[in-house]
Design a protein around this motif. Structure first.
Motif, mmCIF file in Angstrom:
data_model
loop_
_atom_site.group_PDB
_atom_site.id
_atom_site.type_symbol
_atom_site.label_atom_id
_atom_site.label_comp_id
_atom_site.label_asym_id
_atom_site.label_seq_id
_atom_site.Cartn_x
_atom_site.Cartn_y
_atom_site.Cartn_z
ATOM 1 N N ASP A 16 -13.365 -17.552 -25.026
ATOM 2 C CA ASP A 16 -13.681 -16.216 -24.531
ATOM 3 C C ASP A 16 -14.494 -16.348 -23.245
ATOM 4 O O ASP A 16 -15.549 -16.981 -23.240
ATOM 5 N N PRO A 17 -14.035 -15.763 -22.126
ATOM 6 C CA PRO A 17 -14.727 -15.948 -20.844
ATOM 7 C C PRO A 17 -16.164 -15.423 -20.828
ATOM 8 O O PRO A 17 -17.040 -16.052 -20.237
ATOM 9 N N THR A 18 -16.421 -14.304 -21.497
ATOM 10 C CA THR A 18 -17.788 -13.774 -21.529
ATOM 11 C C THR A 18 -18.689 -14.686 -22.332
ATOM 12 O O THR A 18 -19.808 -15.002 -21.924
ATOM 13 N N ARG A 19 -18.187 -15.152 -23.461
ATOM 14 C CA ARG A 19 -18.982 -16.049 -24.307
ATOM 15 C C ARG A 19 -19.256 -17.363 -23.576
ATOM 16 O O ARG A 19 -20.336 -17.923 -23.652
ATOM 17 N N ALA A 21 -19.495 -17.704 -20.368
ATOM 18 C CA ALA A 21 -20.513 -17.409 -19.346
ATOM 19 C C ALA A 21 -21.906 -17.356 -19.976
ATOM 20 O O ALA A 21 -22.877 -17.856 -19.386
ATOM 21 N N VAL A 22 -22.010 -16.782 -21.163
ATOM 22 C CA VAL A 22 -23.296 -16.751 -21.874
ATOM 23 C C VAL A 22 -23.741 -18.181 -22.174
ATOM 24 O O VAL A 22 -24.896 -18.547 -21.935
ATOM 25 N N THR A 38 -28.974 -10.576 -21.231
ATOM 26 C CA THR A 38 -28.360 -9.265 -20.999
ATOM 27 C C THR A 38 -28.560 -8.816 -19.559
ATOM 28 O O THR A 38 -27.637 -8.280 -18.936
ATOM 29 N N SER A 41 -25.893 -9.104 -16.658
ATOM 30 C CA SER A 41 -24.631 -9.645 -17.172
ATOM 31 C C SER A 41 -23.507 -8.618 -17.176
ATOM 32 O O SER A 41 -22.340 -8.980 -17.245
ATOM 33 N N VAL A 43 -23.033 -6.726 -19.647
ATOM 34 C CA VAL A 43 -22.652 -6.663 -21.053
ATOM 35 C C VAL A 43 -23.835 -6.091 -21.833
ATOM 36 O O VAL A 43 -24.988 -6.346 -21.489
ATOM 37 N N ILE A 48 -24.010 -9.212 -26.360
ATOM 38 C CA ILE A 48 -24.620 -10.535 -26.157
ATOM 39 C C ILE A 48 -25.015 -11.121 -27.508
ATOM 40 O O ILE A 48 -24.772 -12.304 -27.781
ATOM 41 N N HIS A 51 -21.989 -12.472 -29.232
ATOM 42 C CA HIS A 51 -21.572 -13.736 -28.618
ATOM 43 C C HIS A 51 -22.493 -14.875 -29.058
ATOM 44 O O HIS A 51 -22.032 -15.983 -29.350
#
Length: 109
Positions: A16-19, A21-22, A38, A41, A43, A48, A51
């Motif tokens: 997952d691209p957001t995960r 990035a986190v 957060t 971000s 998101v 968050i 994730h």
């Protein structure tokens, strides 16, 4: 968790691209809070947190509660199943490049 299950969990989690990035933000920080993750971000804090839950279940992050804050840090050992899996393919490619090198030497007049 079996080796295959661990690889699947790490790949699914980092897929997952957001995960991802986190996780990358956590890796570049010694420790970081949900509020800091957060901020900037794009998101929500709830997203968050979800994730982070996935990253923690995959063994990629650990948490340390302190008062009202929870600090997250990367767990390098969590990447070991993926590194082990990739090292197998490293051997594969090294052998292929060695074969190519040999072939090119044979073709050289």
């Amino acid at each position: 968790m079996t080796q295959t299950t661990a690889i699947d969990a790490v790949m699914r989690t980092l897929g997952d691209p957001t995960r991802r990035a986190v996780f990358e933000r956590i890796v570049t920080s010694r420790e970081i809070t949900v509020a800091e993750l957060t901020r900037g971000s794009g998101v929500t804090q709830g997203a968050i947190s979800q994730h982070l839950k996935s990253l923690k279940q995959a063994g990629l992050v650990a948490e340390r509660p302190e008062g009202r804050n929870v600090y997250y840090r990367a767990e390098p050992e969590g990447l070991e199943p993926l590194v082990d899996w990739m090292s197998h393919y490293g051997l594969f490619w090294r052998e292929r490049f060695a074969d190519l090198r040999t072939l090119l030497k044979e073709m050289d007049p």
